[in-house]
Motif scaffolding. Structure first.
Motif, short mmCIF file in Angstrom:
data_model
loop_
_atom_site.label_atom_id
_atom_site.label_comp_id
_atom_site.label_asym_id
_atom_site.label_seq_id
_atom_site.Cartn_x
_atom_site.Cartn_y
_atom_site.Cartn_z
N LYS A 1 7.78 5.16 2.02
CA LYS A 1 8.79 4.95 0.51
C LYS A 1 9.71 3.37 0.73
O LYS A 1 9.61 3.05 -0.31
N GLU A 2 9.61 3.42 1.57
CA GLU A 2 10.26 2.04 1.45
C GLU A 2 9.58 0.51 2.03
O GLU A 2 9.73 -0.64 1.48
N ALA A 3 8.40 0.54 1.83
CA ALA A 3 7.30 -0.71 1.73
C ALA A 3 6.33 -0.49 0.52
O ALA A 3 5.84 -0.91 -0.01
N TYR A 4 6.57 0.69 -0.45
CA TYR A 4 6.07 0.42 -1.76
C TYR A 4 7.53 0.75 -3.01
O TYR A 4 8.16 1.22 -2.69
N MET B 1 0.64 -1.08 -0.08
CA MET B 1 -0.07 -0.24 0.00
C MET B 1 0.58 1.56 0.34
O MET B 1 1.58 1.50 1.29
N LEU B 2 0.09 1.99 -1.00
CA LEU B 2 0.97 3.78 -0.55
C LEU B 2 0.61 4.48 0.21
O LEU B 2 -0.57 4.09 0.60
N ASP C 1 9.42 -3.50 -13.21
CA ASP C 1 8.78 -4.06 -12.17
C ASP C 1 8.72 -3.51 -10.91
O ASP C 1 9.40 -3.97 -10.33
N VAL C 2 7.42 -2.36 -11.03
CA VAL C 2 7.18 -1.93 -10.00
C VAL C 2 6.07 -2.03 -9.64
O VAL C 2 4.70 -2.43 -10.41
N GLU C 3 5.03 -2.09 -8.24
CA GLU C 3 4.26 -1.96 -7.91
C GLU C 3 2.91 -0.26 -8.50
O GLU C 3 2.51 -0.72 -8.67
N TYR C 4 3.91 0.88 -8.51
CA TYR C 4 3.25 2.25 -9.17
C TYR C 4 3.78 2.64 -9.79
O TYR C 4 5.34 3.03 -9.57
#
Length: 227
Positions: free
Chosen positions: A61-64, A1-2, A135-138
């Protein structure tokens, strides 16, 4: 989650973001980031991408993971596509070369041709390809649909829909609201550095029956406090 918690950002005395709080869960969705010029959309994307670091408030910022496509060219014009593939593979640990080549094949592009030899529309597509191959989440897209012809816009939309990493979020800053209801799963509206609305598109359309997303955008921003 952002998770964005009370984030503010200022240039000298000019405050661009004003205590913004947002939580954007990863539901494999496409999110519209809407707002007038100067609202703070680009600044917010740069903060989320960790390009702007002198903000107040909290950001997880370290969680996504995220990658931002700016509204200006970021690939040197004298490079070939093959050169770009090689350099991106070296520079970015998140770069998925196989997916990049799939997109380039889909666009039927010559890997040995220089970027400068392509049309403006093709350059827009190339920049998007190398962003989507991360290959990123956001994925953070700053006005990717602006200043392109309708055919190019449709190609860009098909790339975003079909080629980003599975189970990822695309956040698209855009002024092109008209006839875009079917693209966006969620809508964030920002004005004067503040979030004035964040809602799922389907729920938003139910709250404003019979109105287009463009009309809703204008209605919401008509009542925004200027201070």
């Amino acid at each position: 989650m952002l998770s964005i918690d009370q984030v503010s950002f200022a240039y000298t005395r000019s405050k661009i973001l004003k205590s913004i709080s947002l939580e954007i869960s990863n539901k494999n969705q496409i999110v519209a980031l809407l707002g007038p010029n100067g609202a703070g959309k680009t600044t917010l994307l740069n903060v989320v991408a960790n390009y702007y670091q002198k903000y107040t408030g909290n950001l997880n910022k370290e969680a996504y993971s995220a990658f931002m496509l700016p509204d200006i060219p970021y690939i040197p014009q004298d490079m070939t596509i093959t050169g770009c593939l090689n350099d991106f593979q070296k520079l970015y640990s998140s770069f998925n070369r196989e997916r990049a080549e799939q997109m380039l094949d889909y666009l039927q592009l010559d890997f040995n041709k220089q970027i400068s030899d392509y049309s403006k529309g093709m350059k827009e597509q190339l920049h998007l390809v190398f962003a989507l191959a991360q290959d990123v989440e956001y994925y953070l897209f700053d006005e990717p649909l602006a200043a392109v012809d309708p055919l190019t816009r449709d190609i860009l939309i098909s790339l975003i829909k079909g080629y980003r990493r599975p189970n990822s979020v695309a956040i698209i800053s855009t002024h092109l609201v008209q006839d875009m209801e079917d693209l966006f799963d969620e809508v964030i509206m920002i004005n004067n550095g503040k979030v004035v609305l964040y809602e799922e598109t389907d729920k938003l359309m139910l709250e404003y029956p019979g109105q287009s997303l463009d009309a809703i955008y204008k209605e919401v921003n008509r009542h925004v406090d200027a201070y």
